[in-house]
Write a protein that holds these residues in place. Structure first.
Motif, PDB file in Angstrom:
ATOM      1  N   TRP A  15      50.674 -74.716  33.855  1.00  0.00           N
ATOM      2  CA  TRP A  15      50.280 -73.318  34.029  1.00  0.00           C
ATOM      3  C   TRP A  15      50.737 -72.789  35.388  1.00  0.00           C
ATOM      4  CZ3 TRP A  15      48.845 -68.911  31.916  1.00  0.00           C
ATOM      5  CH2 TRP A  15      48.297 -67.925  32.740  1.00  0.00           C
ATOM      6  N   TRP A  16      50.477 -73.546  36.453  1.00  0.00           N
ATOM      7  CA  TRP A  16      50.910 -73.107  37.783  1.00  0.00           C
ATOM      8  C   TRP A  16      52.420 -72.981  37.848  1.00  0.00           C
ATOM      9  CZ3 TRP A  16      47.229 -77.348  39.820  1.00  0.00           C
ATOM     10  CH2 TRP A  16      45.928 -76.837  39.914  1.00  0.00           C
ATOM     11  N   PHE A  17      53.134 -73.851  37.145  1.00  0.00           N
ATOM     12  CA  PHE A  17      54.598 -73.809  37.168  1.00  0.00           C
ATOM     13  C   PHE A  17      55.133 -72.543  36.508  1.00  0.00           C
ATOM     14  CE2 PHE A  17      58.650 -74.848  35.014  1.00  0.00           C
ATOM     15  CZ  PHE A  17      59.432 -75.031  36.147  1.00  0.00           C
ATOM     16  N   VAL A  18      54.564 -72.142  35.375  1.00  0.00           N
ATOM     17  CA  VAL A  18      55.102 -70.980  34.658  1.00  0.00           C
ATOM     18  C   VAL A  18      54.506 -69.662  35.137  1.00  0.00           C
ATOM     19  CG1 VAL A  18      55.595 -72.351  32.613  1.00  0.00           C
ATOM     20  CG2 VAL A  18      53.413 -71.160  32.768  1.00  0.00           C
ATOM     21  N   ALA A  19      53.296 -69.694  35.733  1.00  0.00           N
ATOM     22  CA  ALA A  19      52.605 -68.446  36.071  1.00  0.00           C
ATOM     23  C   ALA A  19      52.631 -68.116  37.559  1.00  0.00           C
ATOM     24  CB  ALA A  19      51.147 -68.513  35.594  1.00  0.00           C
ATOM     25  N   PHE A  50      55.210 -60.383  19.861  1.00  0.00           N
ATOM     26  CA  PHE A  50      54.673 -59.356  20.741  1.00  0.00           C
ATOM     27  C   PHE A  50      54.209 -60.026  22.041  1.00  0.00           C
ATOM     28  CE2 PHE A  50      53.905 -58.219  16.354  1.00  0.00           C
ATOM     29  CZ  PHE A  50      54.226 -56.875  16.265  1.00  0.00           C
ATOM     30  N   GLY A  51      54.183 -59.260  23.123  1.00  0.00           N
ATOM     31  CA  GLY A  51      53.654 -59.800  24.362  1.00  0.00           C
ATOM     32  C   GLY A  51      54.718 -60.460  25.212  1.00  0.00           C
ATOM     33  N   VAL A  52      54.406 -61.640  25.748  1.00  0.00           N
ATOM     34  CA  VAL A  52      55.227 -62.279  26.768  1.00  0.00           C
ATOM     35  C   VAL A  52      56.673 -62.472  26.309  1.00  0.00           C
ATOM     36  CG1 VAL A  52      55.539 -64.374  28.123  1.00  0.00           C
ATOM     37  CG2 VAL A  52      53.261 -63.404  27.861  1.00  0.00           C
ATOM     38  N   TYR A  53      56.863 -63.102  25.145  1.00  0.00           N
ATOM     39  CA  TYR A  53      58.232 -63.367  24.695  1.00  0.00           C
ATOM     40  C   TYR A  53      58.989 -62.064  24.437  1.00  0.00           C
ATOM     41  CZ  TYR A  53      62.135 -64.857  21.781  1.00  0.00           C
ATOM     42  OH  TYR A  53      63.390 -65.042  21.254  1.00  0.00           O
ATOM     43  N   ALA A  54      58.322 -61.096  23.835  1.00  0.00           N
ATOM     44  CA  ALA A  54      58.973 -59.813  23.552  1.00  0.00           C
ATOM     45  C   ALA A  54      59.396 -59.121  24.841  1.00  0.00           C
ATOM     46  CB  ALA A  54      58.035 -58.923  22.754  1.00  0.00           C
ATOM     47  N   ASP A  55      58.579 -59.235  25.898  1.00  0.00           N
ATOM     48  CA  ASP A  55      58.953 -58.652  27.185  1.00  0.00           C
ATOM     49  C   ASP A  55      60.160 -59.362  27.780  1.00  0.00           C
ATOM     50  OD1 ASP A  55      57.084 -56.508  27.809  1.00  0.00           O
ATOM     51  OD2 ASP A  55      55.530 -58.032  27.801  1.00  0.00           O
ATOM     52  N   ILE A  56      60.210 -60.682  27.635  1.00  0.00           N
ATOM     53  CA  ILE A  56      61.299 -61.452  28.228  1.00  0.00           C
ATOM     54  C   ILE A  56      62.636 -61.119  27.571  1.00  0.00           C
ATOM     55  CG2 ILE A  56      62.221 -63.790  28.480  1.00  0.00           C
ATOM     56  CD1 ILE A  56      59.342 -64.735  28.919  1.00  0.00           C
ATOM     57  N   VAL A  57      62.669 -61.010  26.245  1.00  0.00           N
ATOM     58  CA  VAL A  57      63.953 -60.777  25.576  1.00  0.00           C
ATOM     59  C   VAL A  57      64.491 -59.370  25.827  1.00  0.00           C
ATOM     60  CG1 VAL A  57      63.453 -62.455  23.762  1.00  0.00           C
ATOM     61  CG2 VAL A  57      62.878 -60.055  23.387  1.00  0.00           C
ATOM     62  N   GLN A  58      63.648 -58.465  26.383  1.00  0.00           N
ATOM     63  CA  GLN A  58      64.161 -57.139  26.737  1.00  0.00           C
ATOM     64  C   GLN A  58      65.109 -57.191  27.918  1.00  0.00           C
ATOM     65  OE1 GLN A  58      63.333 -54.390  24.929  1.00  0.00           O
ATOM     66  NE2 GLN A  58      61.992 -55.619  23.608  1.00  0.00           N
ATOM     67  N   SER A  59      65.023 -58.256  28.729  1.00  0.00           N
ATOM     68  CA  SER A  59      65.844 -58.345  29.937  1.00  0.00           C
ATOM     69  C   SER A  59      67.311 -58.530  29.576  1.00  0.00           C
ATOM     70  CB  SER A  59      65.369 -59.516  30.797  1.00  0.00           C
ATOM     71  OG  SER A  59      66.268 -59.726  31.871  1.00  0.00           O
ATOM     72  N   PRO A  60      68.225 -57.786  30.220  1.00  0.00           N
ATOM     73  CA  PRO A  60      69.659 -57.941  29.939  1.00  0.00           C
ATOM     74  C   PRO A  60      70.174 -59.341  30.278  1.00  0.00           C
ATOM     75  CG  PRO A  60      69.236 -55.897  31.144  1.00  0.00           C
ATOM     76  CD  PRO A  60      67.962 -56.690  31.164  1.00  0.00           C
ATOM     77  N   GLU A  61      69.511 -60.036  31.212  1.00  0.00           N
ATOM     78  CA  GLU A  61      69.969 -61.364  31.619  1.00  0.00           C
ATOM     79  C   GLU A  61      69.555 -62.462  30.637  1.00  0.00           C
ATOM     80  OE1 GLU A  61      67.973 -59.526  33.623  1.00  0.00           O
ATOM     81  OE2 GLU A  61      69.488 -58.630  34.960  1.00  0.00           O
ATOM     82  N   TYR A  62      68.677 -62.135  29.677  1.00  0.00           N
ATOM     83  CA  TYR A  62      68.098 -63.180  28.831  1.00  0.00           C
ATOM     84  C   TYR A  62      69.150 -63.914  28.001  1.00  0.00           C
ATOM     85  CZ  TYR A  62      65.340 -65.405  25.170  1.00  0.00           C
ATOM     86  OH  TYR A  62      64.821 -66.324  24.301  1.00  0.00           O
ATOM     87  N   THR A  92      65.661 -66.637  33.151  1.00  0.00           N
ATOM     88  CA  THR A  92      65.043 -65.323  32.994  1.00  0.00           C
ATOM     89  C   THR A  92      63.553 -65.452  32.682  1.00  0.00           C
ATOM     90  OG1 THR A  92      67.136 -64.436  32.168  1.00  0.00           O
ATOM     91  CG2 THR A  92      65.155 -63.149  31.743  1.00  0.00           C
ATOM     92  N   ALA A  93      63.209 -66.406  31.816  1.00  0.00           N
ATOM     93  CA  ALA A  93      61.803 -66.601  31.469  1.00  0.00           C
ATOM     94  C   ALA A  93      60.990 -67.020  32.692  1.00  0.00           C
ATOM     95  CB  ALA A  93      61.682 -67.651  30.372  1.00  0.00           C
ATOM     96  N   LEU A  94      61.500 -67.972  33.489  1.00  0.00           N
ATOM     97  CA  LEU A  94      60.771 -68.422  34.676  1.00  0.00           C
ATOM     98  C   LEU A  94      60.644 -67.301  35.707  1.00  0.00           C
ATOM     99  CD1 LEU A  94      62.244 -72.004  35.163  1.00  0.00           C
ATOM    100  CD2 LEU A  94      59.969 -71.376  34.333  1.00  0.00           C
ATOM    101  N   LYS A  95      61.625 -66.433  35.766  1.00  0.00           N
ATOM    102  CA  LYS A  95      61.578 -65.319  36.715  1.00  0.00           C
ATOM    103  C   LYS A  95      60.516 -64.285  36.327  1.00  0.00           C
ATOM    104  CE  LYS A  95      64.463 -61.497  38.386  1.00  0.00           C
ATOM    105  NZ  LYS A  95      65.816 -60.852  38.276  1.00  0.00           N
ATOM    106  N   LEU A  96      60.376 -64.017  35.043  1.00  0.00           N
ATOM    107  CA  LEU A  96      59.508 -62.934  34.593  1.00  0.00           C
ATOM    108  C   LEU A  96      58.086 -63.359  34.255  1.00  0.00           C
ATOM    109  CD1 LEU A  96      61.996 -61.037  32.240  1.00  0.00           C
ATOM    110  CD2 LEU A  96      61.420 -60.494  34.602  1.00  0.00           C
ATOM    111  N   MET A  97      57.893 -64.612  33.872  1.00  0.00           N
ATOM    112  CA  MET A  97      56.593 -65.019  33.356  1.00  0.00           C
ATOM    113  C   MET A  97      55.432 -64.865  34.330  1.00  0.00           C
ATOM    114  SD  MET A  97      57.496 -68.201  30.816  1.00  0.00           S
ATOM    115  CE  MET A  97      55.822 -68.480  30.271  1.00  0.00           C
ATOM    116  N   PRO A  98      55.596 -65.106  35.642  1.00  0.00           N
ATOM    117  CA  PRO A  98      54.442 -64.890  36.528  1.00  0.00           C
ATOM    118  C   PRO A  98      53.860 -63.491  36.438  1.00  0.00           C
ATOM    119  CG  PRO A  98      56.120 -66.157  37.661  1.00  0.00           C
ATOM    120  CD  PRO A  98      56.732 -65.713  36.363  1.00  0.00           C
ATOM    121  N   ASP A  99      54.710 -62.476  36.396  1.00  0.00           N
ATOM    122  CA  ASP A  99      54.203 -61.103  36.278  1.00  0.00           C
ATOM    123  C   ASP A  99      53.585 -60.837  34.913  1.00  0.00           C
ATOM    124  OD1 ASP A  99      54.947 -60.438  38.858  1.00  0.00           O
ATOM    125  OD2 ASP A  99      56.925 -59.724  38.256  1.00  0.00           O
TER     126      ASP A  99
END
Length: 430
Positions: A37-41, A243-255, A262-269
């Motif tokens: 949890w600490w690693f991804v968040a 919906f939610g976390v994964y859906a937000d991540i795939v919106q990123s152009p870098e994904y 990209t997932a590690l960069k965005l998941m804390p927020d």
């Protein structure tokens, strides 16, 4: 017997540390989950600490077993539990085998039209010479131009107007779904060619994902089944809507170029930041509130643990949606999820005919709400409420008669049913 033996080994070894084996194992599992949890968040030093803890926890448990002389007790008990789970799943599978649909012999299509994406799967269309092979079998191939994105649904409709009696796609699951909807609309058979990257739909159909050319054999010698087709706000899907976390991540152009980074960069927020978007949903008559992630699948997966690339759906024609919703907001809840699995309060597993999803929290009056949605991996923004439903047996799928298939997924271990089977009660009821 194996489960009983696992418990007896620990009970008989109480004086020699049987209780310590259990406590150390559970504590290690909980600490490892907290570290993950600490690693991804989190970011920075906390992320580094989390990675260290996630690795050190299981290693520490093994070192403790070895140094304290408890390794033999732990090993014997673990082997007994492994045997219990293996035998239990085999018994449950034999007692309640998954229902399989019997295919019917299909007529050879005369005017098959296949849409192929040359970029899909890293260039599988060219690598397996799919265009020439399909044309030798009498199909007409529409090759997409990567430099000029086309509406594949419109291409499929034009093919139907020109007299196509079969539609097929060599591409990813998102493209498969768009053409499948046109085939279902006109009652035409649909051919899946596993030329995408993951090909979850092809996996559940039992097709050969390593050699997509084998899918073309259905044009000469095929059989047909009917499967369900999912619908999300009028858009078809064959696998999942996220919906939610994964859906937000795939919106990123870098994904697309760097999925993990990209997932590690965005998941804390997305996971821990105050004010991060949360989801509310109504699953048939049940209301879910403040979820971080929600996955709706066209027919349920065998278990909530089957969400990796190897996850499978036992059947594709049950007329139900699978629903998995998650809420984990701190390390303690992550540890709870690791210990309790599908029984943890933060995890909801259900089936439904209709799922309605909205963004949590109030919004200004008159403002139209949209939320990010990943439909078969494709990034979209949809107006809320987002309604998911299923069209039972709407799609005719043409399959090659000779296909590898997949082994049936292992059922979750139901100890009550196992006890009934051991006593013969379940067999008598059957």
């Amino acid at each position: 017997m194996a489960a009983t033996a696992a418990v007896l080994v620990l009970l008989l070894a109480l004086g020699g540390g049987g209780l310590l084996v259990v406590v150390a194992g559970l504590l290690g599992l909980a600490v490892c989950a907290a570290g993950i949890w600490w690693f991804v968040a989190r970011r920075g030093l906390v992320r580094l600490l989390g990675a260290t803890v996630a690795v050190a926890a299981p290693v520490g448990v093994l070192v403790f077993y070895a140094q304290s002389g408890l390794w033999l007790i732990a090993l014997i008990s673990s082997l007994c539990w492994a045997a219990a789970v293996t035998c239990g799943r085999a018994a449950l599978h034999r007692a309640r085998p998954p229902r399989s649909q019997r295919p019917v012999r299909a007529h050879r299509p005369k005017r098959a039209v296949l849409i192929m994406n040359p970029k899909s799967g890293g260039g599988k269309v060219a690598r397996f010479d799919l265009v020439k092979r399909a044309e030798r079998l009498g199909a007409r191939v529409v090759l997409l131009d990567p430099s000029a994105p086309a509406d594949v649904g419109e291409l499929a409709r034009e093919a139907v107007e020109d007299g196509a009696d079969l539609l097929g796609v060599a591409g990813g699951d998102g493209t498969q779904a768009l053409v499948a909807a046109v085939a279902a609309e006109h009652g035409l058979p649909f051919l899946v060619i596993s030329a995408g990257t993951r090909n979850h739909f092809a996996l559940d159909l039992g097709l050969d994902r390593a050699d997509p050319a084998r899918c073309l054999d259905a044009l000469a010698d095929g059989e047909e089944i009917r499967v369900d087709l999912g619908d999300v706000c009028g858009r078809p899907f064959v696998n999942t809507v996220s919906f939610g976390v994964y859906a937000d991540i795939v919106q990123s152009p870098e994904y697309r170029d760097d999925k993990t980074g990209t997932a590690l960069k965005l998941m804390p927020d997305l996971l821990a930041r105050e004010g991060a978007r949360r989801l509310d949903a109504r699953v048939d008559g049940t209301r879910l509130v403040d979820r971080q992630a929600l996955l709706v699948s066209n027919n349920p997966y065998a278990s909530p643990d089957e969400l990796s690339g190897a996850g499978r759906r036992p059947v594709l024609d049950d007329g139900e949606l699978g629903v998995i919703a998650i809420r984990v907001e701190n390390a303690a809840q992550a540890a709870e999820l690791a210990l309790w699995g599908s029984q943890a309060p933060g995890l909801t597993v259900a089936t439904a005919r209709r799922v309605e999803v909205t963004a949590g929290g109030p919004r200004p009056p008159g403002e139209e709400a949209r939320i990010p949605v990943a439909v078969d991996g494709e990034a979209l923004w949809l107006r809320t409420p987002v309604v998911c439903s299923v069209r039972p047996r709407a799609l005719r799928v043409l399959l090659p008669r000779d296909r590898p298939g997949v082994p049936p997924p292992a059922p979750p271990v139901d100890w009550r049913l196992l006890l009934a089977l051991a006593c013969g009660a379940a067999e008598q009821d059957a």
